[in-house]
Design an enzyme around this catalytic site. Structure first.
Site, short mmCIF file in Angstrom:
data_model
loop_
_atom_site.label_atom_id
_atom_site.label_comp_id
_atom_site.label_asym_id
_atom_site.label_seq_id
_atom_site.Cartn_x
_atom_site.Cartn_y
_atom_site.Cartn_z
N ASP A 1 1.79 -7.52 12.61
CA ASP A 1 2.34 -8.87 12.60
C ASP A 1 3.04 -9.19 13.93
OD1 ASP A 1 1.77 -10.50 10.43
OD2 ASP A 1 3.29 -9.57 9.14
N GLN B 1 4.30 -8.79 3.60
CA GLN B 1 4.26 -10.24 3.42
C GLN B 1 5.69 -10.79 3.24
OE1 GLN B 1 1.41 -12.17 3.59
NE2 GLN B 1 2.79 -13.91 3.49
N LYS C 1 -6.02 -12.14 3.01
CA LYS C 1 -5.96 -11.15 4.10
C LYS C 1 -6.74 -9.90 3.71
CE LYS C 1 -1.57 -12.87 5.90
NZ LYS C 1 -0.10 -12.74 5.93
#
Ligand code: NDP
Length: 294
Positions: free
Chosen positions: A121, A98, A54
């Site tokens: 997200d 994460q 990412k």
């Protein structure tokens, strides 16, 4: 009939190129550089790989990545304090924590602490609620990627029968919401669903987000259907070699589906590209600018 292979890698590369172009324009015309904080707690090997990928993609898109690595012993209060400082930092437009988090930290509390405008997200309850209400929101990346892939096959999916296997908050439920927003007729299946093969055989669009290697067999698939395989499963194959497979028995499904995403090279690359798109959109919204239509 052999299925059309939906090349997620190539489509993601195209999407990333368009995003990089938009980022260059933002910098040139408004002196704005989108910034995203990528937070990793602990040293889970799979999470480390995802976070590295990412951060690399963020840099390649011309955005700024702020990597925050914290030890596995980090307390919930320490992580919440970091989130508060990232929320207040105007150079940070997106925050990604994460998952999974170590046991001592309540992931829901952490997600709820992220400024919804920086929630790239799309997991914050406000964004979840906005998506469910049909309001503009930051949309979870993997589901967004799934629908974009399906839309490369079908200009419109209105009226189609879609079956989503899996009802997690990060994949199954938001994919179903997005398909519904596209006017598909959506059924969500899960571990308690009766006669899953028969249900799947009705699907014009089948999304598998289960986490069980090759569970969906070729005979479950309606001839000509579009199959989006979200699963990422690490297995040891018959020759003793480690391999990544999806939730769909690809070699069987490719014989009868109309179109199918491979694993790897399908949904995975689109997830990262959609994260970049969310970061671009979040930045534009925070700066009062109109986000480009990509
Ligand atoms: P979860 O474990 O959170 O959810 C799995 C879902 O599958 C649950 O709803 C569960 O039902 C359902 N399920 C499990 N077993 C069966 C069964 N035998 N029959 C029917 N349904 C079943 O997984 P995620 O949603 O997080 O992820 C799913 C897969 O997608 C994983 O392989 C993951 O690695 C992958 N993934 C890939 C991403 C990408 O970028 N490509 C991103 C995120 C995930 P129930 O609710 O009843 O338990």
């Amino acid at each position: 009939m052999r299925a059309h292979i939906i090349d997620g890698k190539a489509l993601a590369a195209d999407l990333r190129a368009s995003i990089a172009e938009a980022v260059r324009a933002l910098r040139r015309e408004h002196a704005v550089v989108p910034g995203i904080a990528v937070v990793l707690v602990g040293d889970d090997p799979a999470s480390s790989v995802y976070v590295r990928a990412k951060s690399k993609a963020v840099g390649e898109a011309g955005m700024k990545a702020v990597d925050r690595r914290l030890p596995a012993s980090t307390s919930e209060a320490e992580l919440l304090a970091l989130i508060a400082s990232l929320n207040a930092d105007p150079s940070v437009n997106g925050i990604l924590v994460q998952l999974p988090l170590p046991r001592q930290i309540d992931a829901q509390k952490v997600i709820a602490a992220i400024d919804p405008e920086k929630d790239v997200d799309g997991f914050h309850p406000i964004n979840v609620g906005r998506l469910a209400s049909g309001l503009p929101s930051l949309i979870p990346c993997t589901p967004m990627g799934c629908v974009r892939l399906a839309r490369t096959v079908h200009a419109s999916i209105a009226g189609m029968d879609a079956v989503v296997i899996g009802r997690s908050n990060i994949v199954g439920k938001p994919v179903a919401q997005l398909l519904l927003a596209e006017n598909a007729t959506v059924t969500i299946a899960h571990s308690k669903t009766r006669d899953l093969p028969a249900l799947c055989r009705r699907a014009d669009i089948l999304v598998a987000a289960i986490g069980r290697p090759e569970m969906v067999r070729g005979e479950w698939i309606k001839p000509g259907a579009t199959v989006i395989d979200v699963g990422i499963n690490r297995i040891i194959d018959a020759s003793g070699k480690p391999r990544i497979v999806g939730d769909v028995a690809y070699a069987e499904a490719v014989q009868c589906a109309g179109a199918i995403t491979p694993v790897p090279g399908g949904v995975g690359p689109m997830t990262i590209a959609c994260l970049l798109l969310n970061t671009l959109r979040a930045t534009c919204a925070q700066k009062g600018l109109t986000a480009p239509t990509i």
